[in-house]
Write a protein that holds these residues in place. Structure first.
Motif, PDB file in Angstrom:
ATOM      1  N   PHE A  92      92.431  52.880   6.215  1.00 27.06           N
ATOM      2  CA  PHE A  92      91.049  53.337   6.381  1.00 27.06           C
ATOM      3  C   PHE A  92      90.981  54.854   6.473  1.00 27.06           C
ATOM      4  CE2 PHE A  92      90.190  48.965   7.231  1.00 27.06           C
ATOM      5  CZ  PHE A  92      88.855  48.801   6.910  1.00 27.06           C
ATOM      6  N   ARG A  93      89.923  55.395   5.876  1.00 27.62           N
ATOM      7  CA  ARG A  93      89.648  56.827   5.994  1.00 27.62           C
ATOM      8  C   ARG A  93      88.152  57.067   5.884  1.00 27.62           C
ATOM      9  NH1 ARG A  93      92.015  59.273   0.374  1.00 27.62           N
ATOM     10  NH2 ARG A  93      91.603  57.433  -0.857  1.00 27.62           N
ATOM     11  N   PHE A  94      87.781  58.240   6.311  1.00 24.24           N
ATOM     12  CA  PHE A  94      86.366  58.601   6.290  1.00 24.24           C
ATOM     13  C   PHE A  94      85.988  59.198   4.941  1.00 24.24           C
ATOM     14  CE2 PHE A  94      87.239  58.534  10.824  1.00 24.24           C
ATOM     15  CZ  PHE A  94      86.162  57.808  11.276  1.00 24.24           C
ATOM     16  N   VAL A  95      84.729  58.982   4.604  1.00 20.58           N
ATOM     17  CA  VAL A  95      84.146  59.610   3.424  1.00 20.58           C
ATOM     18  C   VAL A  95      82.812  60.205   3.856  1.00 20.58           C
ATOM     19  CG1 VAL A  95      83.094  57.430   2.622  1.00 20.58           C
ATOM     20  CG2 VAL A  95      83.420  59.292   1.011  1.00 20.58           C
ATOM     21  N   ARG A  96      82.614  61.451   3.474  1.00 22.42           N
ATOM     22  CA  ARG A  96      81.341  62.141   3.725  1.00 22.42           C
ATOM     23  C   ARG A  96      80.595  62.191   2.405  1.00 22.42           C
ATOM     24  NH1 ARG A  96      83.160  66.459   6.043  1.00 22.42           N
ATOM     25  NH2 ARG A  96      82.556  65.828   8.142  1.00 22.42           N
ATOM     26  N   PHE A  97      79.312  61.901   2.448  1.00 23.72           N
ATOM     27  CA  PHE A  97      78.482  61.911   1.248  1.00 23.72           C
ATOM     28  C   PHE A  97      77.635  63.182   1.255  1.00 23.72           C
ATOM     29  CE2 PHE A  97      79.393  57.480   2.205  1.00 23.72           C
ATOM     30  CZ  PHE A  97      79.904  57.049   0.994  1.00 23.72           C
ATOM     31  N   GLN A  98      78.018  64.125   0.397  1.00 21.92           N
ATOM     32  CA  GLN A  98      77.271  65.374   0.274  1.00 21.92           C
ATOM     33  C   GLN A  98      76.038  65.089  -0.579  1.00 21.92           C
ATOM     34  OE1 GLN A  98      78.228  68.341   1.770  1.00 21.92           O
ATOM     35  NE2 GLN A  98      76.203  69.024   1.188  1.00 21.92           N
ATOM     36  N   VAL A  99      74.872  65.157   0.025  1.00 26.70           N
ATOM     37  CA  VAL A  99      73.629  64.815  -0.660  1.00 26.70           C
ATOM     38  C   VAL A  99      73.221  65.942  -1.605  1.00 26.70           C
ATOM     39  CG1 VAL A  99      71.187  64.227  -0.349  1.00 26.70           C
ATOM     40  CG2 VAL A  99      72.898  63.384   1.292  1.00 26.70           C
ATOM     41  N   THR A 100      72.990  65.579  -2.872  1.00 32.90           N
ATOM     42  CA  THR A 100      72.533  66.565  -3.853  1.00 32.90           C
ATOM     43  C   THR A 100      71.022  66.519  -4.046  1.00 32.90           C
ATOM     44  OG1 THR A 100      72.995  65.040  -5.670  1.00 32.90           O
ATOM     45  CG2 THR A 100      74.727  66.601  -5.086  1.00 32.90           C
ATOM     46  N   ASP A 101      70.439  65.322  -3.909  1.00 32.50           N
ATOM     47  CA  ASP A 101      68.987  65.165  -3.937  1.00 32.50           C
ATOM     48  C   ASP A 101      68.671  63.716  -3.571  1.00 32.50           C
ATOM     49  OD1 ASP A 101      69.305  63.570  -6.220  1.00 32.50           O
ATOM     50  OD2 ASP A 101      68.516  65.055  -7.586  1.00 32.50           O
ATOM     51  N   GLY A 102      67.395  63.406  -3.535  1.00 34.42           N
ATOM     52  CA  GLY A 102      67.023  62.048  -3.179  1.00 34.42           C
ATOM     53  C   GLY A 102      65.671  61.666  -3.741  1.00 34.42           C
ATOM     54  N   LEU A 103      65.423  60.374  -3.710  1.00 33.61           N
ATOM     55  CA  LEU A 103      64.144  59.816  -4.132  1.00 33.61           C
ATOM     56  C   LEU A 103      63.660  58.902  -3.012  1.00 33.61           C
ATOM     57  CD1 LEU A 103      65.127  58.807  -7.774  1.00 33.61           C
ATOM     58  CD2 LEU A 103      63.875  60.863  -7.061  1.00 33.61           C
ATOM     59  N   LEU A 104      62.515  59.212  -2.463  1.00 31.90           N
ATOM     60  CA  LEU A 104      61.923  58.395  -1.410  1.00 31.90           C
ATOM     61  C   LEU A 104      60.807  57.573  -2.017  1.00 31.90           C
ATOM     62  CD1 LEU A 104      61.417  57.589   1.585  1.00 31.90           C
ATOM     63  CD2 LEU A 104      59.831  59.536   1.686  1.00 31.90           C
TER      64      LEU A 104
END
Length: 160
Positions: A133-145
């Motif tokens: 197991f290891r961590f993953v960080r999700f670097q947000v580039t943009d989003g849709l709400l």
């Protein structure tokens, strides 16, 4: 015929709802592209936010989505659950387009990230220290709400 863009620019209401969805999420749907075939694949992952408010998860190297993220870190997260009543499409949901950053165990910030994650997801203590197991960080580039019918917003990283 020209297609009209259905997305509105972010406003304070959409920013607040996006932050609320992210802060309340315990899991998300993770979309990746499979190595070799390039076919899309979706799985459910546990989710938390790091100290800076970026989405993080704890994933196994045995999982197919880990191999996919190693081959191509471009991915997407879907956050938000339908309510108990009504049409599921009327409930808010947030798509985050991200770049996955796999965090090595010997990275300088790993102990702090581990402590922060386990404070939010204490049941993960059962497997957090397993070798696969290891961590993953999700670097947000943009989003849709999608805040419901007729309420769609384009979100920038600073909106979260």
């Amino acid at each position: 015929m020209t297609r009209q863009d259905p997305f509105q620019p972010a406003d304070e209401t959409s920013r607040a709802l996006s932050r609320q969805l992210m802060q309340g999420a315990t899991h998300a749907a993770l979309a990746v592209l499979q190595p070799g075939t390039g076919l899309p694949s979706v799985t459910r992952i546990a989710l938390a936010l790091d100290a800076a408010g970026q989405p993080v998860s704890l994933i196994s190297t045995l999982a197919h989505h880990t191999a996919a993220l190693e081959a191509n870190p471009a991915c997407a997260l879907l956050i938000g659950e339908p309510g108990d009543k009504g049409d599921p499409l009327t409930h808010p949901r947030l798509t985050l387009h991200c770049t996955a950053q796999l965090i090595p165990r010997d990275a300088p910030g790993h102990p702090a990230l581990r402590d922060h994650y386990l404070a939010q997801r204490p049941k993960a203590k059962l497997y957090a220290d397993f070798a696969d197991f290891r961590f993953v960080r999700f670097q947000v580039t943009d989003g849709l709400l999608n805040a419901g019918f007729g309420k769609a917003y384009r979100m920038a990283p600073g909106d979260f």
